[in-house]
Design an enzyme around this catalytic site. Structure first.
Site, short mmCIF file in Angstrom:
data_model
loop_
_atom_site.label_atom_id
_atom_site.label_comp_id
_atom_site.label_asym_id
_atom_site.label_seq_id
_atom_site.Cartn_x
_atom_site.Cartn_y
_atom_site.Cartn_z
N LYS A 60 0.84 -1.21 0.00
CA LYS A 60 0.00 0.00 0.00
C LYS A 60 0.87 1.26 0.00
O LYS A 60 2.07 1.19 0.28
CB LYS A 60 -0.91 -0.01 1.24
CG LYS A 60 -0.17 0.04 2.57
CD LYS A 60 -1.09 -0.24 3.75
CE LYS A 60 -0.32 -0.26 5.05
NZ LYS A 60 -1.14 -0.73 6.18
N ARG B 297 -10.66 -0.15 14.92
CA ARG B 297 -10.60 0.66 13.71
C ARG B 297 -11.68 0.19 12.74
O ARG B 297 -12.54 0.97 12.34
CB ARG B 297 -9.21 0.57 13.07
CG ARG B 297 -9.03 1.45 11.87
CD ARG B 297 -7.57 1.54 11.42
NE ARG B 297 -7.05 0.29 10.87
CZ ARG B 297 -5.80 0.15 10.44
NH1 ARG B 297 -4.96 1.17 10.49
NH2 ARG B 297 -5.38 -1.00 9.95
N HIS C 52 -6.17 -7.21 12.94
CA HIS C 52 -4.96 -6.38 12.88
C HIS C 52 -4.50 -6.00 14.29
O HIS C 52 -5.31 -5.60 15.12
CB HIS C 52 -5.24 -5.12 12.05
CG HIS C 52 -4.04 -4.30 11.74
ND1 HIS C 52 -2.89 -4.82 11.17
CD2 HIS C 52 -3.78 -2.97 11.92
CE1 HIS C 52 -1.99 -3.86 11.01
NE2 HIS C 52 -2.50 -2.74 11.46
N ARG D 97 1.42 -10.62 7.05
CA ARG D 97 1.29 -9.41 6.22
C ARG D 97 2.38 -8.39 6.54
O ARG D 97 2.10 -7.37 7.18
CB ARG D 97 -0.09 -8.78 6.42
CG ARG D 97 -1.28 -9.71 6.24
CD ARG D 97 -2.59 -8.93 6.33
NE ARG D 97 -2.71 -8.16 7.55
CZ ARG D 97 -3.33 -8.57 8.66
NH1 ARG D 97 -3.91 -9.75 8.69
NH2 ARG D 97 -3.36 -7.81 9.73
N TYR E 160 14.43 31.31 4.67
CA TYR E 160 13.19 31.96 5.11
C TYR E 160 13.18 32.19 6.62
O TYR E 160 13.55 31.31 7.39
CB TYR E 160 12.00 31.07 4.78
CG TYR E 160 11.60 31.04 3.32
CD1 TYR E 160 11.29 32.21 2.63
CD2 TYR E 160 11.54 29.84 2.64
CE1 TYR E 160 10.92 32.16 1.30
CE2 TYR E 160 11.16 29.78 1.31
CZ TYR E 160 10.85 30.95 0.64
OH TYR E 160 10.48 30.91 -0.68
N CYS F 45 13.17 24.69 2.40
CA CYS F 45 12.22 25.37 1.51
C CYS F 45 11.40 24.31 0.76
O CYS F 45 11.56 23.12 0.97
CB CYS F 45 12.96 26.25 0.51
SG CYS F 45 14.14 27.37 1.26
N ASP G 38 11.50 23.47 -2.44
CA ASP G 38 12.26 22.69 -3.42
C ASP G 38 13.74 22.58 -3.10
O ASP G 38 14.48 21.93 -3.84
CB ASP G 38 12.17 23.33 -4.81
CG ASP G 38 10.81 23.89 -5.11
OD1 ASP G 38 9.85 23.12 -5.02
OD2 ASP G 38 10.71 25.10 -5.40
#
Ligand SMILES: *Cc1c(COP(=O)(O)O)cnc(C)c1O
Length: 381
Positions: free
Chosen positions: A47, A145, A174, A230, A274, A321, A323
């Site tokens: 997942k 859950r 689970h 799992r 920044y 930042c 990027d």
């Protein structure tokens, strides 16, 4: 491997920032888990883009390593696997909404049924489409859950056996605490699971696949291995928590690397980035690296995270930042094009996913799944 210099793939137009995934390591981790669980079937959990490692490539690798079943969280993830030509059974772990049911049936995806109400919808839709739904029943043994409570499991199971268009292939639950130091709560969940599933052993119906263990259960509670396990995080070479016993040796499969794109000298008392949150009291050399929080390198690592350049650790200077980020290399040497390792090994030094999670006050799962789609994945053997 010499990783001093960042070697971009030929003809690549992207900036020099990649997540490198070692498929041999993944394969070896799968083997190590399979060996540790004996006859239990290993159902890799892929997942969330295979915990950031890349859904399709990872799944193909695991199937060729011998995985006979895969688990995903969402219908969309199962559909993406089918579209990529993956033919092994796929269990979609999360519950469904009614409108999704035809897609499960059409693409032969295994459905998680969490209640009698959902079973009714599944059975009805399957009947209308003239199909038989492949279903795993989820019972809740203490996670609170999803799934029918273990103390209400008997009528849930009974109902499932009466659904003509439902094939009950598995029953699962689970763990909430299988990676903890104190395993009393996990043991309690296991006991509840075994008590509830006794139904199938006492009934004339075919016995479905019993599965319960996540990475924590696999590592610490062999009695929970049952028919199948799992593993998620463990497969990727990361342990589920710091307290969890490391009874199986695995290696991290992912490295996050970038490269120096700018070098400069910064005078003493000159704030950086920044908000001007950090400055040095002496003159330093500072390099800029093209990775930022939009890539999943969290802003919470501002003035806190460290990176590796030429086998040495250096601190991030100022805020991360969107990027880019800046690194203080004091008065050491580094050059444009040098490799910067954000996760992984460089020489004798290593930055683990766990270490980043600790800097951020979170868990390794969030760091790995946070590496955004903007970062190209490169697969090596
Ligand atoms: C995510 C998930 C797993 C895998 O958990 P890890 O701790 O990563 O091993 C197993 N089972 C279910 C139901 C899950 O949602």
């Amino acid at each position: 491997m010499d990783i001093t210099r960042f070697i971009p793939p030929q003809g690549d137009t992207s900036r020099p920032t990649i997540a490198e995934i070692n498929l041999s390591t993944l394969h070896e981790n799968f083997n190590a888990i399979q060996k540790a669980v004996g006859n239990a079937m290993v159902m890799p959990v892929v997942k969330a883009n295979a915990y950031g490692h890349g859904l399709i490539a990872v799944s193909q690798c695991l199937v060729s390593a011998g995985a006979r079943y895969l688990c995903v969280a969402l219908l969309e993830e199962g559909l993406a696997l089918r579209q990529a030509g993956i033919e092994v059974p796929i269990l979609v772990l999360r519950g469904l909404s009614q409108s999704q049911i035809p897609f499960y049936l059409e693409h032969n995806l295994t459905i998680t049924a969490t209640s009698i109400e959902k079973l009714t919808q599944i059975n009805q839709t399957a009947s209308e489409l003239g199909k038989k739904a492949r279903v795993h029943l989820e019972i809740d043994t203490g996670m609170e859950r999803s799934g029918t409570h273990w103390y209400n499991a008997q009528p849930f199971f009974e109902f499932a056996t009466q659904c003509q268009c439902v094939q009950v292939e598995g029953v699962f639950s689970h763990f909430a605490n299988a990676d903890a130091e104190n395993l009393s709560s996990a043991r309690e969940q296991l006991a509840r699971y075994l008590q509830a599933t006794q139904f199938w052993l006492d009934s004339p119906y075919p016995r479905p696949l019993f599965h319960l263990a996540n990475s924590g259960g696999i590592l610490q509670l062999p009695a929970s291995h049952l028919d199948a396990v799992r593993p998620g995080i463990l497969l990727y070479g990361v342990y589920p928590s710091s307290e969890c016993q490391r009874t199986i040796a695995v290696q991290p499969a992912l490295s996050l690397r970038s490269s120096i794109t700018y070098f400069k000298v910064v005078e003493a008392h000159t704030p950086i980035s920044y908000g001007h949150t950090w400055q040095s009291d002496h003159r330093i050399r500072v390099v800029t690296v093209p990775i930022g929080y939009a890539d999943g390198y969290a802003r919470g690592l501002s003035n806190r995270g460290q990176v590796l350049i030429r086998g040495k650790r250096y601190p991030i200077a100022g805020r991360v930042c969107m990027d880019q980020l800046m690194v203080n290399i004091e008065w050491d040497s580094a050059y444009n094009g040098d490799c910067v390792t954000l996760i992984g090994q460089d020489g004798a030094e290593q930055i683990s996913v766990d270490e980043i999670a600790e800097w951020l006050g979170t868990i390794s799962y969030e760091v790995l799944t946070g590496i955004s789609m903007r970062v190209p994945r490169r697969y090596v053997m």
